[in-house]
Design a protein around this motif. Structure first.
Motif, PDB file in Angstrom:
ATOM      1  N   GLY A  79       0.620  -1.136  -0.167  1.00 15.96           N
ATOM      2  CA  GLY A  79       0.044   0.017  -0.017  1.00 15.96           C
ATOM      3  C   GLY A  79       0.988   1.307  -0.073  1.00 15.96           C
ATOM      4  O   GLY A  79       0.542   2.246  -0.618  1.00 15.96           O
ATOM      5  N   LEU A 130      -8.706   7.767  -2.056  1.00 17.45           N
ATOM      6  CA  LEU A 130      -7.857   6.554  -1.787  1.00 17.45           C
ATOM      7  C   LEU A 130      -8.047   6.313  -0.243  1.00 17.45           C
ATOM      8  O   LEU A 130      -7.322   5.149   0.306  1.00 17.45           O
ATOM      9  CB  LEU A 130      -6.343   6.595  -2.148  1.00 17.45           C
ATOM     10  CG  LEU A 130      -5.946   6.185  -3.396  1.00 17.45           C
ATOM     11  CD1 LEU A 130      -4.370   6.426  -3.494  1.00 17.45           C
ATOM     12  CD2 LEU A 130      -6.154   4.691  -3.712  1.00 17.45           C
ATOM     13  N   THR A 133      -9.355   2.925   0.814  1.00 15.73           N
ATOM     14  CA  THR A 133      -8.203   1.565   0.586  1.00 15.73           C
ATOM     15  C   THR A 133      -7.336   1.825   1.509  1.00 15.73           C
ATOM     16  O   THR A 133      -6.998   0.662   2.108  1.00 15.73           O
ATOM     17  CB  THR A 133      -7.858   2.094  -0.995  1.00 15.73           C
ATOM     18  OG1 THR A 133      -8.910   2.170  -1.811  1.00 15.73           O
ATOM     19  CG2 THR A 133      -6.810   0.920  -1.340  1.00 15.73           C
ATOM     20  N   GLU A 137      -7.648  -1.584   3.427  1.00 20.06           N
ATOM     21  CA  GLU A 137      -6.956  -2.790   2.988  1.00 20.06           C
ATOM     22  C   GLU A 137      -5.422  -2.609   3.341  1.00 20.06           C
ATOM     23  O   GLU A 137      -4.692  -3.452   3.366  1.00 20.06           O
ATOM     24  CB  GLU A 137      -6.995  -2.613   1.345  1.00 20.06           C
ATOM     25  CG  GLU A 137      -8.253  -2.669   0.580  1.00 20.06           C
ATOM     26  CD  GLU A 137      -8.573  -2.520  -0.869  1.00 20.06           C
ATOM     27  OE1 GLU A 137      -7.325  -2.451  -1.530  1.00 20.06           O
ATOM     28  OE2 GLU A 137      -9.703  -2.338  -1.403  1.00 20.06           O
ATOM     29  N   TRP A 138      -4.932  -1.189   3.549  1.00 14.79           N
ATOM     30  CA  TRP A 138      -3.506  -0.964   3.741  1.00 14.79           C
ATOM     31  C   TRP A 138      -3.241  -1.230   5.297  1.00 14.79           C
ATOM     32  O   TRP A 138      -1.880  -1.478   5.550  1.00 14.79           O
ATOM     33  CB  TRP A 138      -3.014   0.278   3.017  1.00 14.79           C
ATOM     34  CG  TRP A 138      -3.245   0.254   1.647  1.00 14.79           C
ATOM     35  CD1 TRP A 138      -3.437  -0.785   0.799  1.00 14.79           C
ATOM     36  CD2 TRP A 138      -3.155   1.439   0.884  1.00 14.79           C
ATOM     37  NE1 TRP A 138      -3.433  -0.177  -0.587  1.00 14.79           N
ATOM     38  CE2 TRP A 138      -3.152   1.150  -0.475  1.00 14.79           C
ATOM     39  CE3 TRP A 138      -2.766   2.887   1.011  1.00 14.79           C
ATOM     40  CZ2 TRP A 138      -3.316   1.966  -1.757  1.00 14.79           C
ATOM     41  CZ3 TRP A 138      -2.762   3.657  -0.055  1.00 14.79           C
ATOM     42  CH2 TRP A 138      -2.940   3.300  -1.214  1.00 14.79           C
TER      43      TRP A 138
END
Length: 188
Positions: A79, A130, A133, A137-138
């Motif tokens: 990421g 972003l 995300t 996710e990161w």
């Protein structure tokens, strides 16, 4: 001699730690949930910094209003590198900066006492497109460093800089990558 633009961070084979300072209401909610949740803003850019001492300078060791809580955000290197590959320098073309999903600026690195050093520390702005995300996710984990920061700040104020420095996270050079070479060779 330290290169002018070099990323230094606490990292391992799969993650990197970045730091952020928040108001207690945001930090408490995030720590309870294990990720950022409301009242964290998903509608504006969020700045992450791999330099602990730069954030200590910026937040006045967690004493600035709205920055009283210091969080270590462990995120995936995948990421981090994706963010940097999508980044533009804030000193670049204004049109490109306005439309970029990630902004990067280089600011003078700081000593434990806040003095500007002769090399730069990277600050990365994750744009609102972003942020989900980044959060979903990161991020691998969130850690509250506030007690450690308060103890280190008290030691610094009482003239015990060496003892305080033992409480600082260990940072070393993050290996250069083709994903972000475009950010290392230009000015601050």
């Amino acid at each position: 001699m330290t290169p002018q633009h070099q990323i230094r961070a606490d990292h391992d084979a799969s993650t990197i730690v970045v730091y952020q300072a928040y108001a207690p209401v945001i930090a408490d909610a995030a720590l309870r949930a294990g990720r950022f949740v409301a009242p964290f803003s998903f509608g504006r850019m969020t700045w992450i910094k791999p330099s602990f001492l730069w954030l200590m300078h910026r937040s006045n060791w967690g004493r600035k209003p709205g920055q009283e809580r210091i969080l270590a955000v462990r995120m995936t290197r995948e990421g981090w590198e994706r963010a940097l590959s999508d980044a533009v320098l804030t000193t670049g073309d204004p049109t490109a900066v306005a439309s970029a999903p990630v902004h990067v600026q280089w600011d003078p690195e700081r000593s434990a006492r806040g003095a500007a050093l002769n090399h730069y520390s990277i600050q990365v702005g994750i744009g609102r497109h972003l942020i989900r995300t980044f959060v979903e996710e990161w991020i691998v984990s969130l850690t509250d460093l506030t007690p450690q920061v308060r103890k280190a700040a008290a030691l610094m104020r009482t003239g015990h800089a060496t003892k305080a420095s033992r409480l600082f996270p260990s940072e070393r050079v993050y290996p250069p990558s083709p994903a972000f070479e475009h950010l290392l060779s230009t000015g601050n």
